[in-house]
Design a protein around this motif. Structure first.
Motif, PDB file in Angstrom:
ATOM      1  N   THR A  98     -60.187 -72.184  33.385  1.00 44.54           N
ATOM      2  CA  THR A  98     -59.462 -73.445  33.267  1.00 44.54           C
ATOM      3  C   THR A  98     -58.544 -73.392  32.053  1.00 44.54           C
ATOM      4  O   THR A  98     -58.799 -72.681  31.091  1.00 44.54           O
ATOM      5  CB  THR A  98     -60.425 -74.632  33.112  1.00 44.54           C
ATOM      6  N   ILE A  99     -57.481 -74.146  32.131  1.00 46.69           N
ATOM      7  CA  ILE A  99     -56.574 -74.250  30.990  1.00 46.69           C
ATOM      8  C   ILE A  99     -56.710 -75.652  30.406  1.00 46.69           C
ATOM      9  O   ILE A  99     -56.965 -76.606  31.137  1.00 46.69           O
ATOM     10  CB  ILE A  99     -55.107 -73.969  31.388  1.00 46.69           C
ATOM     11  N   PRO A 100     -56.540 -75.753  29.104  1.00 45.33           N
ATOM     12  CA  PRO A 100     -56.624 -77.085  28.499  1.00 45.33           C
ATOM     13  C   PRO A 100     -55.510 -77.993  29.029  1.00 45.33           C
ATOM     14  O   PRO A 100     -54.410 -77.542  29.355  1.00 45.33           O
ATOM     15  CB  PRO A 100     -56.458 -76.827  27.008  1.00 45.33           C
ATOM     16  N   PHE A 101     -55.799 -79.262  29.101  1.00 45.88           N
ATOM     17  CA  PHE A 101     -54.845 -80.237  29.617  1.00 45.88           C
ATOM     18  C   PHE A 101     -53.571 -80.275  28.777  1.00 45.88           C
ATOM     19  O   PHE A 101     -52.478 -80.440  29.308  1.00 45.88           O
ATOM     20  CB  PHE A 101     -55.501 -81.623  29.665  1.00 45.88           C
ATOM     21  N   SER A 102     -53.698 -80.091  27.461  1.00 45.28           N
ATOM     22  CA  SER A 102     -52.515 -80.120  26.592  1.00 45.28           C
ATOM     23  C   SER A 102     -51.564 -78.977  26.931  1.00 45.28           C
ATOM     24  O   SER A 102     -50.344 -79.143  26.900  1.00 45.28           O
ATOM     25  CB  SER A 102     -52.924 -80.058  25.121  1.00 45.28           C
ATOM     26  N   ARG A 103     -52.095 -77.818  27.270  1.00 46.49           N
ATOM     27  CA  ARG A 103     -51.230 -76.709  27.674  1.00 46.49           C
ATOM     28  C   ARG A 103     -50.540 -77.016  28.997  1.00 46.49           C
ATOM     29  O   ARG A 103     -49.385 -76.660  29.206  1.00 46.49           O
ATOM     30  CB  ARG A 103     -52.030 -75.416  27.791  1.00 46.49           C
ATOM     31  N   PHE A 104     -51.252 -77.660  29.872  1.00 43.28           N
ATOM     32  CA  PHE A 104     -50.665 -78.057  31.151  1.00 43.28           C
ATOM     33  C   PHE A 104     -49.496 -79.012  30.933  1.00 43.28           C
ATOM     34  O   PHE A 104     -48.424 -78.860  31.522  1.00 43.28           O
ATOM     35  CB  PHE A 104     -51.742 -78.707  32.026  1.00 43.28           C
ATOM     36  N   LEU A 105     -49.685 -79.998  30.051  1.00 40.87           N
ATOM     37  CA  LEU A 105     -48.610 -80.952  29.751  1.00 40.87           C
ATOM     38  C   LEU A 105     -47.419 -80.261  29.103  1.00 40.87           C
ATOM     39  O   LEU A 105     -46.264 -80.567  29.419  1.00 40.87           O
ATOM     40  CB  LEU A 105     -49.126 -82.080  28.858  1.00 40.87           C
TER      41      LEU A 105
END
Length: 70
Positions: free
Chosen positions: A5-12
């Protein structure tokens, strides 16, 4: 098998920077509208001079005569 999984902040951040890269591909609506207005201005001026259209109290064009099919 584990899912990474990737952190949500990286996704944003990826969405934000991806949007910045695609932004120049999108047309600028304000400049498109200004170009269309500039193209129509001489035709509108001719119709005003002929008394076919005029401006109402709000500054909008209003029909004053028969415009015909155009």
């Amino acid at each position: 098998m584990t899912m990474k999984t990737i952190p949500f902040s990286r996704f944003l951040l990826a969405l934000f920077f991806g949007g910045l890269l695609l932004q120049p591909l999108a047309a600028d609506p304000a400049s498109d509208a200004a170009a269309r207005i500039k193209d129509r201005l001489s035709q509108i001026d001719d119709m005003k001079a002929a008394g076919q259209v005029g401006e109402d109290v709000k500054g909008f064009l209003s029909v004053r005569g028969d415009l015909g099919p155009r």
